[in-house]
Write a protein that holds these residues in place. Structure first.
Motif, mmCIF file in Angstrom:
data_model
loop_
_atom_site.group_PDB
_atom_site.id
_atom_site.type_symbol
_atom_site.label_atom_id
_atom_site.label_comp_id
_atom_site.label_asym_id
_atom_site.label_seq_id
_atom_site.Cartn_x
_atom_site.Cartn_y
_atom_site.Cartn_z
ATOM 1 N N ILE A 206 0.841 -1.205 0.000
ATOM 2 C CA ILE A 206 0.000 0.000 0.000
ATOM 3 C C ILE A 206 0.871 1.247 0.000
ATOM 4 C CG2 ILE A 206 -1.638 1.344 1.370
ATOM 5 C CD1 ILE A 206 -2.849 -1.329 2.304
ATOM 6 N N TRP A 207 1.870 1.284 0.880
ATOM 7 C CA TRP A 207 2.739 2.458 0.950
ATOM 8 C C TRP A 207 3.473 2.676 -0.364
ATOM 9 C CZ3 TRP A 207 7.839 3.775 0.361
ATOM 10 C CH2 TRP A 207 8.217 5.013 0.878
ATOM 11 N N CYS A 208 4.008 1.614 -0.933
ATOM 12 C CA CYS A 208 4.793 1.738 -2.173
ATOM 13 C C CYS A 208 3.942 2.205 -3.345
ATOM 14 C CB CYS A 208 5.454 0.404 -2.511
ATOM 15 S SG CYS A 208 6.791 -0.071 -1.387
ATOM 16 N N SER A 209 2.674 1.808 -3.370
ATOM 17 C CA SER A 209 1.820 2.167 -4.504
ATOM 18 C C SER A 209 1.648 3.678 -4.626
ATOM 19 C CB SER A 209 0.450 1.493 -4.367
ATOM 20 O OG SER A 209 -0.287 2.048 -3.283
ATOM 21 N N TYR A 210 1.733 4.396 -3.515
ATOM 22 C CA TYR A 210 1.598 5.851 -3.546
ATOM 23 C C TYR A 210 2.806 6.532 -4.189
ATOM 24 C CZ TYR A 210 -2.527 6.043 -0.509
ATOM 25 O OH TYR A 210 -3.793 5.929 0.005
ATOM 26 N N GLN A 211 3.900 5.799 -4.323
ATOM 27 C CA GLN A 211 5.134 6.421 -4.795
ATOM 28 C C GLN A 211 5.293 6.337 -6.315
ATOM 29 O OE1 GLN A 211 6.136 7.836 -2.079
ATOM 30 N NE2 GLN A 211 4.842 6.468 -0.865
ATOM 31 N N ILE A 212 4.270 5.847 -7.028
ATOM 32 C CA ILE A 212 4.407 5.673 -8.474
ATOM 33 C C ILE A 212 3.771 6.806 -9.264
ATOM 34 C CG2 ILE A 212 4.495 3.161 -8.255
ATOM 35 C CD1 ILE A 212 1.611 3.029 -9.163
ATOM 36 N N SER A 213 3.154 7.763 -8.583
ATOM 37 C CA SER A 213 2.508 8.867 -9.276
ATOM 38 C C SER A 213 2.754 10.166 -8.521
ATOM 39 C CB SER A 213 0.997 8.629 -9.399
ATOM 40 O OG SER A 213 0.334 9.770 -9.913
ATOM 41 N N SER A 214 2.895 11.250 -9.279
ATOM 42 C CA SER A 214 3.098 12.544 -8.628
ATOM 43 C C SER A 214 1.846 13.022 -7.925
ATOM 44 C CB SER A 214 3.550 13.589 -9.654
ATOM 45 O OG SER A 214 2.557 13.770 -10.651
ATOM 46 N N ALA A 219 -2.758 7.307 -8.249
ATOM 47 C CA ALA A 219 -2.244 5.964 -7.985
ATOM 48 C C ALA A 219 -3.295 5.109 -7.300
ATOM 49 C CB ALA A 219 -0.985 6.051 -7.131
ATOM 50 N N VAL A 220 -3.966 5.690 -6.316
ATOM 51 C CA VAL A 220 -4.997 4.950 -5.578
ATOM 52 C C VAL A 220 -6.137 4.558 -6.490
ATOM 53 C CG1 VAL A 220 -6.633 5.071 -3.671
ATOM 54 C CG2 VAL A 220 -4.402 6.155 -3.451
ATOM 55 N N GLU A 221 -6.613 5.496 -7.304
ATOM 56 C CA GLU A 221 -7.746 5.219 -8.184
ATOM 57 C C GLU A 221 -7.424 4.094 -9.162
ATOM 58 O OE1 GLU A 221 -10.306 8.428 -10.148
ATOM 59 O OE2 GLU A 221 -9.230 7.603 -11.870
ATOM 60 N N ALA A 222 -6.279 4.149 -9.815
ATOM 61 C CA ALA A 222 -5.900 3.118 -10.783
ATOM 62 C C ALA A 222 -5.786 1.748 -10.119
ATOM 63 C CB ALA A 222 -4.580 3.502 -11.452
ATOM 64 N N PHE A 223 -5.161 1.712 -8.961
ATOM 65 C CA PHE A 223 -4.952 0.455 -8.248
ATOM 66 C C PHE A 223 -6.281 -0.150 -7.808
ATOM 67 C CE2 PHE A 223 -3.152 -2.307 -4.939
ATOM 68 C CZ PHE A 223 -2.008 -2.751 -5.574
#
Length: 591
Positions: A206-214, A219-223
């Motif tokens: 969860i934490w890492c997924s936030y680091q893929i988009s500015s 990031a949350v919506e796509a995931f």
């Protein structure tokens, strides 16, 4: 996407007087900008200030609004996102845990309560977006304009109800069961259960997924949308593999011929939790406002988004005082269009998706676990999965794992986003904090907190664990929904001008919502105080009459709050009537 406006493009008060026949709906190329969230910065200091007249929102304890045109209205397909996040938050709470086990225990006799809960939350969630759509400000900023303490109240309530990684622990339990990894691993003299390793890993994902988009929200919506597609497809397959569609065929007759009362002896905490989690529930619902701002709904299009401070993009400014628009014909028609679009987006995504997925899972639970006395996770893993066998067992694991994980993901997102905004508005802005950095620090702290709780758990899955803790959190969420529904009702009927206020149908719907959650909260508070203190003096009864002395005090508080809310909303509606020219352009059954 964000772009600046040149001087000749600036939206201003003078432009609001231009041709009212200008298109209400955005062209395709403009509408597509909303798919990845859209931010349109304006020269805030150059915009006119809204006067304190009946044409504009009441300032309360806050500053003045700036005047700009309401953006053109995109199509529903362009703005899908916030309601999908809310649906993801709902899957692992009500739709795979609370309601399937409640229906399995009581057959379809409680299905009516689920439907009522879903539609009640439809009205609550869309009303939580109204202030943001009209001003670009978050719901916490609107609460702050009433009283300084309100954001703190809900922040503390959110921490108490959502501060425990029960869904990550539940997802880990599903994973170790499915993969046959029960047991533990040892290293350097330390033994750690396999479920803990997986749960910690999920929190890390969860934490890492936030680091893929500015932009954090993107990031949350796509995931979440990706996980939703997988979970929904697996749920549909599960119904056919398990032959549970036969239960769906008898659903109409079972509902029509069933009772519309609460079964005697039913646990009030579980029932209130079910009502709260006929959807996301509690603190999670407040995120609907912030997600609408991040997506760029209405006047939120002019507010900034929460950026990742590690990516390197410049931060976007969330203005202290939002925006408003002149009630000229063009803007009024656009407002009506925006209101229709966000209702459709929420109805088609949240309501239809919720009812569909939850109902098919209820059908499976009724067919294979009728009369169960187990907690929800045990019901799925121990009773249902082995009976179906083969592909059906795999599908149970897939649906349950994704549902629990998407809910934990949404809880982290919702808690952090809500809490960051509440802290920023009440204290951080004046202390020159940066919202993006505050968000990132809270995200990191909340994930670390969850990992520590997981490590400290010694036997989380004995007896009713972790479902017991989820019941407690759900009940607290249901109690929290009463005050913020009342507060939202009062704000939307007394702080907004005539053309932006909810219509009478929606006002009555909020009366119902606040009464529903207030009534069951009062019952639960009385019951809980009686159990904790061992004193029957706090006891409350469903019929009110016959309650103990202190129980009557609880009921007096409930009826006083409800009466106040109803009177204030009626007076607000009556006072605003006829104060804005052409306000009838925004009227509609669900306005």
């Amino acid at each position: 996407m964000a772009r600046s406006l040149d001087t000749h493009e600036q939206t201003s008060a003078d432009e609001s007087e231009s041709d009212p026949t200008d298109d209400v709906y955005a062209p395709e190329i403009e509408g597509k900008q909303y798919r990845g969230t859209w931010y349109l910065p304006l020269p805030y200091d150059q915009l006119s200030e809204a006067p304190e007249t009946d044409d504009y929102p009441t300032r309360g304890t806050g500053g003045t609004f700036r005047i700009a045109d309401l953006p053109r209205v995109p199509r529903v397909r362009h703005i899908v996102g916030p309601s999908a996040l809310m649906l993801g938050a709902s899957l692992g709470s009500g739709e795979t845990l609370f309601w399937p086990v409640l229906i399995a225990q009581h057959d379809w006799t409680l299905y009516w309560a689920f439907i009522i809960g879903v539609f009640t939350q439809f009205f609550i969630n869309t009303e939580l977006q109204r202030w943001t759509l009209a001003t670009g400000e978050s719901i916490f900023r609107s609460f702050l304009r009433v009283r300084q303490f309100w954001p703190w109240v809900f922040l503390i309530g959110g921490l108490v109800s959502l501060g425990w990684p029960g869904w990550a622990a539940g997802a880990a339990q599903v994973a170790v069961t499915a993969l046959g990894l029960t047991g533990s691993v040892s290293a350097v003299g330390v033994s750690l259960a396999n479920w803990k390793l997986i749960a910690i890993g999920l929190m890390g994902v969860i934490w890492c997924s936030y680091q893929i988009s500015s932009v954090m929200y993107n990031a949350v919506e796509a995931f979440q949308i990706t996980l939703l597609f997988v979970a929904t497809g697996a749920a549909i397959l599960l119904v056919f593999v398990s032959n549970a569609f036969t239960e769906l065929a008898t659903l109409p007759s079972n509902v029509l011929n069933g009772s519309s009362t609460i079964p005697s002896g039913m646990d009030l905490a579980v029932f209130l939790g079910g009502l709260a989690f006929a959807g996301a529930g509690g603190y999670l619902n407040l995120s609907q406002s912030l997600w609408a701002r991040e997506k760029g709904y209405g006047m939120g299009n002019y507010q900034g988004r929460v950026k990742n401070p590690l990516i390197g993009d410049d931060p976007e400014l969330i203005e202290r005082n939002g925006f408003t628009f002149r009630p000229v014909e063009r803007n009024l028609r656009r407002w009506r269009g925006w209101w229709r679009v966000i209702q459709l987006e929420h109805f088609l995504t949240f309501v239809v998706g919720l009812i569909f997925v939850a109902t098919v899972l209820m059908a499976v639970s009724v067919r294979y676990a009728s009369g169960t006395a187990s907690g929800a996770i045990t019901m799925w893993l121990v009773q249902i999965a082995p009976q179906i066998g083969g592909l059906g067992t795999v599908l149970v694991f897939v649906v349950l794992f994704i549902a629990l994980f998407t809910t934990e993901y949404a809880i982290v997102e919702s808690f952090v986003r809500n809490s960051a905004d509440a802290l920023y508005e009440t204290y951080g802005r004046d202390a020159d904090w940066e919202l993006s950095r505050l968000f990132w620090r809270l995200l990191t702290s909340f994930v670390v907190w969850g990992i520590l709780i997981i490590l400290l758990f010694t036997a989380p899955f004995e007896n009713q664990e972790p479902f017991f803790f989820l019941v407690v959190g759900a009940a607290l969420s249901g109690i929290m929904m009463w005050p913020y529904t009342v507060l939202t009702l009062i704000i939307n009927t007394t702080r907004l001008p005539e053309h932006l206020q909810p219509g009478w149908f929606r006002v009555v719907a909020l009366w119902w919502a606040s009464s529903l959650y207030g009534y069951f909260s009062s019952l639960l508070v009385g019951e809980t105080l009686s159990e904790i203190t061992g004193l029957g003096v706090f006891e409350t009864t469903a019929t009110v009459l016959g309650s103990a002395p202190a129980g009557y005090v609880i009921w007096v508080v409930f009826f006083s709050v409800q009466t106040y809310a109803i009177v204030r909303s009626v007076l607000g509606k009556r006072r605003a009537a006829g104060t804005v020219e052409s306000a009838e352009l925004t009227n509609g059954l669900f306005s």
